[in-house]
Write a protein that holds these residues in place. Structure first.
Motif, PDB file in Angstrom:
ATOM      1  N   ILE A 129      72.266  84.081  24.036  1.00  0.00           N
ATOM      2  CA  ILE A 129      72.111  85.400  23.589  1.00  0.00           C
ATOM      3  C   ILE A 129      73.325  85.663  22.552  1.00  0.00           C
ATOM      4  N   ASP A 130      74.513  85.549  22.862  1.00  0.00           N
ATOM      5  CA  ASP A 130      75.673  85.574  21.944  1.00  0.00           C
ATOM      6  C   ASP A 130      75.517  84.831  20.452  1.00  0.00           C
ATOM      7  N   ALA A 131      75.019  83.611  20.725  1.00  0.00           N
ATOM      8  CA  ALA A 131      74.671  82.856  19.498  1.00  0.00           C
ATOM      9  C   ALA A 131      73.500  83.562  18.688  1.00  0.00           C
ATOM     10  N   VAL A 132      72.493  84.119  19.457  1.00  0.00           N
ATOM     11  CA  VAL A 132      71.783  84.651  18.517  1.00  0.00           C
ATOM     12  C   VAL A 132      72.128  85.910  17.966  1.00  0.00           C
ATOM     13  N   ASN A 133      73.011  86.705  18.510  1.00  0.00           N
ATOM     14  CA  ASN A 133      73.493  87.845  17.917  1.00  0.00           C
ATOM     15  C   ASN A 133      74.514  87.435  16.771  1.00  0.00           C
ATOM     16  N   ALA A 134      75.075  86.421  17.172  1.00  0.00           N
ATOM     17  CA  ALA A 134      76.072  85.927  15.920  1.00  0.00           C
ATOM     18  C   ALA A 134      75.326  85.691  14.838  1.00  0.00           C
ATOM     19  N   LEU A 135      73.951  84.906  14.808  1.00  0.00           N
ATOM     20  CA  LEU A 135      73.286  84.530  13.622  1.00  0.00           C
ATOM     21  C   LEU A 135      72.683  85.531  12.973  1.00  0.00           C
ATOM     22  N   ASP A 136      72.120  86.458  13.827  1.00  0.00           N
ATOM     23  CA  ASP A 136      71.645  87.650  13.268  1.00  0.00           C
ATOM     24  C   ASP A 136      72.621  88.615  12.267  1.00  0.00           C
ATOM     25  N   ASN A 137      73.773  88.668  12.849  1.00  0.00           N
ATOM     26  CA  ASN A 137      74.978  89.367  12.268  1.00  0.00           C
ATOM     27  C   ASN A 137      75.398  88.619  10.920  1.00  0.00           C
ATOM     28  N   ALA A 138      75.110  87.222  10.824  1.00  0.00           N
ATOM     29  CA  ALA A 138      75.460  86.563   9.714  1.00  0.00           C
ATOM     30  C   ALA A 138      74.686  87.039   8.701  1.00  0.00           C
ATOM     31  N   VAL A 139      73.177  87.008   9.113  1.00  0.00           N
ATOM     32  CA  VAL A 139      72.103  87.160   8.130  1.00  0.00           C
ATOM     33  C   VAL A 139      72.431  88.621   7.538  1.00  0.00           C
ATOM     34  N   GLY A 140      72.957  89.537   8.494  1.00  0.00           N
ATOM     35  CA  GLY A 140      73.133  91.060   8.114  1.00  0.00           C
ATOM     36  C   GLY A 140      74.299  91.006   7.077  1.00  0.00           C
ATOM     37  N   VAL A 141      75.420  90.446   7.222  1.00  0.00           N
ATOM     38  CA  VAL A 141      76.612  90.165   6.283  1.00  0.00           C
ATOM     39  C   VAL A 141      75.944  89.772   4.925  1.00  0.00           C
ATOM     40  N   ALA A 142      74.907  88.821   4.659  1.00  0.00           N
ATOM     41  CA  ALA A 142      74.425  88.417   3.400  1.00  0.00           C
ATOM     42  C   ALA A 142      73.651  89.594   3.089  1.00  0.00           C
ATOM     43  N   TYR A 143      72.820  89.897   3.694  1.00  0.00           N
ATOM     44  CA  TYR A 143      71.905  91.048   3.520  1.00  0.00           C
ATOM     45  C   TYR A 143      72.825  92.260   2.761  1.00  0.00           C
ATOM     46  N   GLU A 144      73.993  92.704   3.407  1.00  0.00           N
ATOM     47  CA  GLU A 144      74.617  93.878   2.957  1.00  0.00           C
ATOM     48  C   GLU A 144      75.403  93.640   1.593  1.00  0.00           C
ATOM     49  N   ALA A 145      75.781  92.334   1.483  1.00  0.00           N
ATOM     50  CA  ALA A 145      76.365  91.976   0.238  1.00  0.00           C
ATOM     51  C   ALA A 145      75.545  91.957  -1.081  1.00  0.00           C
ATOM     52  N   ILE A 146      74.220  91.585  -0.621  1.00  0.00           N
ATOM     53  CA  ILE A 146      73.257  91.465  -1.702  1.00  0.00           C
ATOM     54  C   ILE A 146      72.661  92.774  -1.899  1.00  0.00           C
ATOM     55  N   LEU A 147      72.647  93.690  -0.890  1.00  0.00           N
ATOM     56  CA  LEU A 147      72.085  95.079  -1.129  1.00  0.00           C
ATOM     57  C   LEU A 147      73.327  96.042  -2.176  1.00  0.00           C
ATOM     58  N   ARG A 148      74.482  95.676  -1.894  1.00  0.00           N
ATOM     59  CA  ARG A 148      75.508  96.166  -2.788  1.00  0.00           C
ATOM     60  C   ARG A 148      75.260  95.711  -4.149  1.00  0.00           C
ATOM     61  N   ALA A 149      75.107  94.499  -4.442  1.00  0.00           N
ATOM     62  CA  ALA A 149      75.048  93.960  -5.675  1.00  0.00           C
ATOM     63  C   ALA A 149      73.490  94.561  -6.443  1.00  0.00           C
ATOM     64  N   TYR A 150      72.364  94.761  -5.738  1.00  0.00           N
ATOM     65  CA  TYR A 150      71.438  95.353  -6.075  1.00  0.00           C
ATOM     66  C   TYR A 150      71.859  96.582  -6.402  1.00  0.00           C
ATOM     67  N   ALA A 151      72.517  97.460  -5.674  1.00  0.00           N
ATOM     68  CA  ALA A 151      72.719  98.852  -6.121  1.00  0.00           C
ATOM     69  C   ALA A 151      73.814  99.035  -7.331  1.00  0.00           C
ATOM     70  N   LYS A 152      74.556  98.011  -7.582  1.00  0.00           N
ATOM     71  CA  LYS A 152      75.355  97.867  -8.779  1.00  0.00           C
ATOM     72  C   LYS A 152      74.331  97.363  -9.947  1.00  0.00           C
ATOM     73  N   LEU A 153      73.644  96.477  -9.760  1.00  0.00           N
ATOM     74  CA  LEU A 153      72.588  96.182 -10.643  1.00  0.00           C
ATOM     75  C   LEU A 153      71.764  97.250 -11.250  1.00  0.00           C
ATOM     76  N   GLU A 154      71.545  98.276 -10.437  1.00  0.00           N
ATOM     77  CA  GLU A 154      70.584  99.467 -10.619  1.00  0.00           C
ATOM     78  C   GLU A 154      71.541 100.504 -11.149  1.00  0.00           C
ATOM     79  N   GLY A 155      72.676 100.198 -11.153  1.00  0.00           N
ATOM     80  CA  GLY A 155      73.689 101.459 -11.846  1.00  0.00           C
ATOM     81  C   GLY A 155      73.748 102.494 -10.976  1.00  0.00           C
ATOM     82  N   LYS A 156      73.838 102.263  -9.527  1.00  0.00           N
ATOM     83  CA  LYS A 156      73.927 103.468  -8.529  1.00  0.00           C
ATOM     84  C   LYS A 156      75.291 103.063  -7.854  1.00  0.00           C
ATOM     85  N   SER A 157      76.220 104.078  -7.411  1.00  0.00           N
ATOM     86  CA  SER A 157      77.197 104.146  -6.832  1.00  0.00           C
ATOM     87  C   SER A 157      77.134 103.869  -5.233  1.00  0.00           C
TER      88      SER A 157
END
Length: 342
Positions: A129-157
């Motif tokens: 279960i811990d490994a599943v959580n760790a994998l899910d968290n890793a996806v979340g880190v990538a997702y959040e980084a890309i979400l920030r890049a998307y916001a920057k691309l759209e010119g939003k703070s």
């Protein structure tokens, strides 16, 4: 993207809970990698990725075979749903900023390889279960980084507004600590509660406080119920067969009806419907409850309740947040409790 190297995720021996998740995430990541081959990925869709993932274990199998409790099962299934949502967003954004997606994908792939490799053979249930959580968290880190890049691309703070998140017009999933509910969904105005409904709203609000919710969380719940039913316990959607304050349908509607009958109450009684909602949050919807209990503002609570309990398309999330903040403000005027708007 760097030249492709052959890679695979480690599957420890005798890990029946973890390995289906590893199978799933590997298939999805390889499909995403293939789609990103020319840094364009325009032909790649979230639906295609999910289809490549294959079967996932059901709740009953997890409980019967591995003696997991409801909270562990809910958390495991939440990780699957989060993976779908976040990988889907990464895919949909790939055509907009392929360099960011490619870089974050490579880090995600390498992290997934490291996490799976660190799991020994014959791992305990908790280790899986811990490994599943760790994998899910890793996806979340990538997702959040890309979400920030998307916001920057759209010119939003801040984060991406609901209407801009995807081609389907759905809302960006709420990200704790990142999504600014005050500006990410700022285009909506609260719906009027209407004459004769205000007293009932206050009664439901006070009842939710008695059930242990904070003022902000109670307002967040009510902001959702206002969208779902307009606070009409007899609200009925003939297209889906959904009923009640939260528009329960299918098996959840049947559970509501059985719950009311077992307590000798009418299914349209508002306290009975609130009691059933709390019953779900403490049982089958405990994953939603844990997330809701971590919220501290009405807007945050509304976003979490929508995403994890109502599980709507997200298109009306801004409305739910606006409603919640309006209710919180109204209730604050009747209370000395400063945490209503916290």
């Amino acid at each position: 993207m760097a030249p492709k190297e052959e890679w695979t995720l480690h599957r420890p021996r005798n890990a029946p809970i973890l390995n289906p998740y590893i199978d799933y995430i590997e298939k999805v990541l390889k499909a995403l990698e293939a789609g990103l081959g020319d840094k364009n990925a325009q032909s790649l869709t979230p639906g295609e990725l999910v289809k490549k993932g294959g079967e996932r274990p059901g709740d009953s199998a997890l409980q019967e075979q591995y003696d997991l409790n409801l909270e562990q099962i809910q958390g495991y299934q939440d990780d699957w749903h989060a993976l779908d949502d976040q990988i889907g967003f990464i895919a949909s954004f790939a055509a907009e900023d392929a360099n960011t997606v490619s870089r974050e994908f490579e880090e995600l792939r390498d992290t997934a390889v490291e996490i799976s490799s660190a799991v020994p053979d014959d791992p305990t249930t908790a280790r899986q279960i811990d490994a599943v959580n760790a994998l899910d968290n890793a996806v979340g880190v990538a997702y959040e980084a890309i979400l920030r890049a998307y916001a920057k691309l759209e010119g939003k703070s801040t984060e991406v507004p609901a209407q801009n998140w995807s081609g389907s017009g759905g809302a960006a999933p709420y990200v704790p600590g990142i999504t600014d509910t005050g500006s990410a969904y700022s285009n909506d105005s609260p719906q009027p509660i209407g004459e004769g409904e205000k007293a009932q709203v206050q009664e439901m609000y006070e009842y939710l406080l008695e059930k242990g919710f904070t003022p902000a969380q109670a307002a967040g719940i009510l902001g959702n119920l206002q969208v779902e039913s307009g606070f009409d316990t007899g609200a009925y959607n003939p297209g889906e067969g959904a009923i009640g304050l939260a528009q329960w349908l299918g098996g959840r509607r049947e559970n509501l009806e059985a719950f009311a009958a077992s307590n000798g109450k009418s299914v349209t009684d508002w306290k009975t419907q609130i009691d059933f909602m709390v019953h779900e949050l403490k049982g089958s919807e405990s994953g939603a409850m844990s997330r809701l209990k971590s919220t501290t503002s009405a807007g945050e609570a509304a976003a979490v309740f929508d995403q994890y309990y109502e599980r709507s398309s997200g298109e009306a999330r801004g409305q739910r947040i606006a409603n919640a903040e309006s209710i919180a403000s109204s209730m604050a005027g009747r209370s000395t409790d400063s945490s209503v708007l916290a």
